[in-house]
Design a protein around this motif. Sequence first.
Motif, PDB file in Angstrom:
ATOM      1  N   ALA A 183     -23.362  38.505 -13.896  1.00 35.87           N
ATOM      2  CA  ALA A 183     -23.850  39.355 -12.802  1.00 35.87           C
ATOM      3  C   ALA A 183     -24.271  40.723 -13.339  1.00 35.87           C
TER       4      ALA A 183
ATOM      5  N   SER B 180     -26.855  34.467 -10.700  1.00 37.25           N
ATOM      6  CA  SER B 180     -25.905  34.373 -11.815  1.00 37.25           C
ATOM      7  C   SER B 180     -24.958  33.192 -11.658  1.00 37.25           C
TER       8      SER B 180
ATOM      9  N   TRP C 182     -16.411  47.340 -13.736  1.00 34.16           N
ATOM     10  CA  TRP C 182     -16.824  46.468 -12.638  1.00 34.16           C
ATOM     11  C   TRP C 182     -16.280  47.040 -11.340  1.00 34.16           C
TER      12      TRP C 182
ATOM     13  N   VAL D 196     -19.983  43.020  -6.137  1.00 32.31           N
ATOM     14  CA  VAL D 196     -18.973  43.518  -7.077  1.00 32.31           C
ATOM     15  C   VAL D 196     -17.584  43.393  -6.437  1.00 32.31           C
TER      16      VAL D 196
ATOM     17  N   ARG E 171     -18.530  37.812 -14.525  1.00 36.38           N
ATOM     18  CA  ARG E 171     -18.990  39.170 -14.211  1.00 36.38           C
ATOM     19  C   ARG E 171     -20.098  39.603 -15.164  1.00 36.38           C
TER      20      ARG E 171
ATOM     21  N   VAL F 245     -25.968  42.533  -5.786  1.00 37.17           N
ATOM     22  CA  VAL F 245     -24.868  42.323  -6.728  1.00 37.17           C
ATOM     23  C   VAL F 245     -23.564  42.445  -5.953  1.00 37.17           C
TER      24      VAL F 245
ATOM     25  N   ALA G 262     -24.558  37.853  -8.790  1.00 37.50           N
ATOM     26  CA  ALA G 262     -25.763  38.638  -8.496  1.00 37.50           C
ATOM     27  C   ALA G 262     -26.942  37.710  -8.299  1.00 37.50           C
TER      28      ALA G 262
ATOM     29  N   LEU H  68     -27.809  42.837 -13.025  1.00 35.80           N
ATOM     30  CA  LEU H  68     -27.886  44.209 -12.508  1.00 35.80           C
ATOM     31  C   LEU H  68     -28.641  45.093 -13.506  1.00 35.80           C
TER      32      LEU H  68
END
Length: 558
Positions: free
Chosen positions: A379, A539, A302, A521, A376, A519, A554, A383
């Motif tokens: 997301a 998300s 990530w 991050v 995560r 996204v 995301a 992606l």
Amino acid sequence: MTVDDAARPWWRDAVVYQIYIRSFADGDGDGIGDIAGVRSRLPYLRDLGVDAVWINPWFPSPMADGGYDVADYRDIDPLFGTLADADALIAEAHGLGLRVLLDIVPNHTSDRHPWFVDALAAGRGSPERLRYLFREGRGRGGSEPPTDWESVFGGPAWTRVLEPDGLPGQWYLHLFAPEQPDLDWSHPEVRAEFEAILRFWYERGADGFRIDVAHGLVKDPAFPDLGPRLRAPRAGDPRPHPHWDQDGVHDIYRRWRAVADAYGERPFVAEVFVSHPERLARFVRPGELHTAFDFRFLKAGWEPNRLREAIDDGLRALEPVGAPATWVLSNHDQVRHVTRLGRAAATAPEAVLPLGPAGTTLPVTGPSDLALGRRRARAAVLLMLALPGSAYLYQGEELGLEEVLDLPDELLQDPAWMRSGHTIRGRDGCRIPLPWTDGASPFGFGPPGSEPWLPQPAGWGALSVAAQTGDPGSMLELYRSALRLRREHPGFRSDGMTWLDAPDGVLRFQRGDGLEVVVNVTADDVRLDPGGHRVLLASVPLDSEGDVLPGDAAVWLG
Ligand code: GLC
């Protein structure tokens, strides 16, 4: 460019669901998943919205390595069912519009395969030995292994056999467990046999194959030592390796492609660990394999720059050969990504199993914040599913399952645990039987009262298919929505992608006309400028203005 749908081979942007059959669904109540279980759950997979399934090896096997030690490539292990059951599964899947990919294991057989049994019995110098890699040992009386090569599961890659006269004699190569002797791919019978096996399954309706350890089949005929440096290969090391990614493998795959093409669009997906994206691209040149997993994306963790670099390098290397990318976040050899992404060092790329120059399995240690990991993971899948190419989902990731790290030692079955002298716990923690219903174990994996082959965590009822179905905030409904949109929105069928300007740590790109993906991050909110688009899917819940994208989240805009 958007390729006309009818002309576009289905596999170029397929979403494939990986079925680890032992742990998917148990139809007969013996605690082990089977074909009957898979058949009963095919409607679930159709409704999830995937295009195809890949079934891990289901062939007769002593199960020294979860079925990757095949004793007969033309039958089904009785644990899983019969050939008639396999035929029925394939037919039913096709009836639901699902394709079926099988898993072919060409690098090695089981030590119980008739060829190996014959090779042992026939002794030195016999034609039977030539199908495998038997060599004389070094040192006094040949008591030392022929080379310093190491097994991926730990220990030497050579085992000495007792000759028919009862005395220690030759050594045979096994890059994995001793129960998995490596075949000699310079032998014409080996080549002919695997081409016949491919045809056998195509005739039964298989739509394609995942190729196990596709980069390992050919060995340097000089059998040089690795020496200290090559024994611990590092990603990016340009030096040729004597048993990974030898140029000779490509001949084999050119032949396989010709065999497959005679049956129409029947894609291969190669498990390949190589030093550079360019080396990966060689496997999918015109006339070779259709697709190959790009594990750099999985290993990017990530970390925005690593993710972007993995995506860019992967796509750039494939461009000249015209092959689509193949993305994956988890499989049966990796720590589940909910657990990986919840770790502080979610970016740590170290390898545990040295499966090739770039290594593979990530460490199974270190605390993980599972809530963060799940956030995560939500997301990450938006992606992955928005990238051009095909994507593979590993059973249970759609439920947000985590790695099970506290299995009792005595239940561990991965050969890595034994072979590493109990230092590497191995891959059992990502292979726990799935929870289908709430309540208590077996959570619908098998009939009530049956006991799954690995214990399921008590809390997994809450993650079951039944518990998540209809809950709009659940991981399962996110996957369902994402897969539906991916089918419906034409933007997903365009080749390529264009990066757009975005703040540090944010990935923003466009697919085709009118699809944008953002996204975040980082851990912090960023301003989201939807630029006239509406939110197709996010998300996390977005505020009503839709102009903020929270951290680790995301959104698809269209
Ligand atoms: C592949 C498989 C893995 C297996 C190994 C040996 O890496 O994915 O599960 O142990 O090959 O066949």
